[in-house]
Design a protein around this motif. Sequence first.
Motif, PDB file in Angstrom:
ATOM      1  N   GLY A 126       0.808  -1.212   0.000  1.00  0.00           N
ATOM      2  CA  GLY A 126       0.000   0.000   0.000  1.00  0.00           C
ATOM      3  C   GLY A 126       0.840   1.260   0.000  1.00  0.00           C
ATOM      4  O   GLY A 126       0.562   2.217  -0.749  1.00  0.00           O
ATOM      5  N   VAL A 127       1.880   1.291   0.823  1.00  0.00           N
ATOM      6  CA  VAL A 127       2.747   2.467   0.855  1.00  0.00           C
ATOM      7  C   VAL A 127       3.554   2.558  -0.436  1.00  0.00           C
ATOM      8  O   VAL A 127       3.793   3.654  -0.964  1.00  0.00           O
ATOM      9  N   GLY A 128       3.952   1.407  -0.980  1.00  0.00           N
ATOM     10  CA  GLY A 128       4.676   1.407  -2.249  1.00  0.00           C
ATOM     11  C   GLY A 128       3.836   1.975  -3.376  1.00  0.00           C
ATOM     12  O   GLY A 128       4.313   2.788  -4.181  1.00  0.00           O
ATOM     13  N   VAL A 129       2.587   1.560  -3.462  1.00  0.00           N
ATOM     14  CA  VAL A 129       1.675   2.097  -4.479  1.00  0.00           C
ATOM     15  C   VAL A 129       1.496   3.600  -4.278  1.00  0.00           C
ATOM     16  O   VAL A 129       1.511   4.383  -5.239  1.00  0.00           O
ATOM     17  N   SER A 137       5.846  14.094  -2.942  1.00  0.00           N
ATOM     18  CA  SER A 137       4.964  14.702  -1.937  1.00  0.00           C
ATOM     19  C   SER A 137       4.758  13.788  -0.738  1.00  0.00           C
ATOM     20  O   SER A 137       4.465  14.258   0.364  1.00  0.00           O
ATOM     21  N   LEU A 138       4.942  12.479  -0.935  1.00  0.00           N
ATOM     22  CA  LEU A 138       4.775  11.537   0.171  1.00  0.00           C
ATOM     23  C   LEU A 138       6.010  11.501   1.062  1.00  0.00           C
ATOM     24  O   LEU A 138       5.939  11.078   2.216  1.00  0.00           O
ATOM     25  N   ALA A 139       7.150  11.973   0.511  1.00  0.00           N
ATOM     26  CA  ALA A 139       8.407  11.914   1.264  1.00  0.00           C
ATOM     27  C   ALA A 139       8.723  13.209   1.983  1.00  0.00           C
ATOM     28  O   ALA A 139       9.679  13.258   2.770  1.00  0.00           O
ATOM     29  N   ALA A 219       9.371   1.341   6.558  1.00  0.00           N
ATOM     30  CA  ALA A 219      10.266   0.756   5.564  1.00  0.00           C
ATOM     31  C   ALA A 219      10.588   1.749   4.453  1.00  0.00           C
ATOM     32  O   ALA A 219      11.710   1.775   3.929  1.00  0.00           O
ATOM     33  N   PHE A 220       9.635   2.577   4.082  1.00  0.00           N
ATOM     34  CA  PHE A 220       9.868   3.560   3.024  1.00  0.00           C
ATOM     35  C   PHE A 220      10.473   4.846   3.569  1.00  0.00           C
ATOM     36  O   PHE A 220      11.299   5.481   2.909  1.00  0.00           O
ATOM     37  N   ALA A 221      10.062   5.239   4.766  1.00  0.00           N
ATOM     38  CA  ALA A 221      10.599   6.466   5.355  1.00  0.00           C
ATOM     39  C   ALA A 221      12.009   6.256   5.913  1.00  0.00           C
ATOM     40  O   ALA A 221      12.770   7.217   6.063  1.00  0.00           O
TER      41      ALA A 221
END
Length: 284
Positions: A126-129, A137-139, A219-221
Amino acid sequence: MKTPRTLSTVGRPTTPLEALRAHWRLYIYEGLELAWFMVAACVATVVLFGVSSHVVSAVPSAALRRALMGVAMGVTAVMIIHSPMGKRSGAHFNPAITLTYLRLGKIAPWDAVFYVVGQFAGGLFGVGVSAVLLGKSLAQPSVEYAVTVPGIGGTAGAFGAELFMATLLMGVVLWSSNEKKWAKYTSYFVGVLIANYIFFFAPVSGFSINPARTVGSAAFAGIWTAVWVYFVAPLLGMFVAAEVYVRRYGVEHVLCAKLHPSPSELCPFDCRLPGHPHGPYDGG
């Protein structure tokens, strides 16, 4: 003649292969449910808190924007629970909920394992999508992939908030879902709790009560601050709620593990709800 195997009689797979053959779709559903929740959370966070968002300038009150975030995520949770996937899998989309129902004997061990695997995979997916759809903008610092980290009160405050939220959530779910009069309203109780949790507790813990949700963002942040809080507190809180419920009413009063008692969908759990259908052990 050999008796047909059904979920009601052979609903507890004893091997990983048997579990996968029986319920593989349910594991995918659980992942997609959390993915849906995470996409909604990421989009709402960017829209309501991103520095370049027009909503931030139009609604300068952070408290009001947090209230809007709560409503958005509460409605999302209700939609997931009432979706065809949610009605079929039970709409846990949270390892702490699944493991609590394992503790209560409602879900088979291998089913619980694959539910949890699906949920963690769904959080990451979900976060990857969302990262693909929303880009930089998500980062941005005000969003940070909707990561959950301790806020007001530090780690102790975050632990207390997560413990309280988890205990109350599971207590309400067990009480309402096992009462014929209130079972059909369980999803709405969950939605209302989520809306209020985000408003009151997001500044304290970031609002998680879901280890897979936390891992998906972290994991993404690349931010794992006090990540243990978001594993220990939700599970401890829900186990406490389950223990209190069982001591008060008895484990036999835990009728099912679905958050919405849909009589139109097959039930994969050790279910005692009258009218809940149990279908062939034929692939979930």
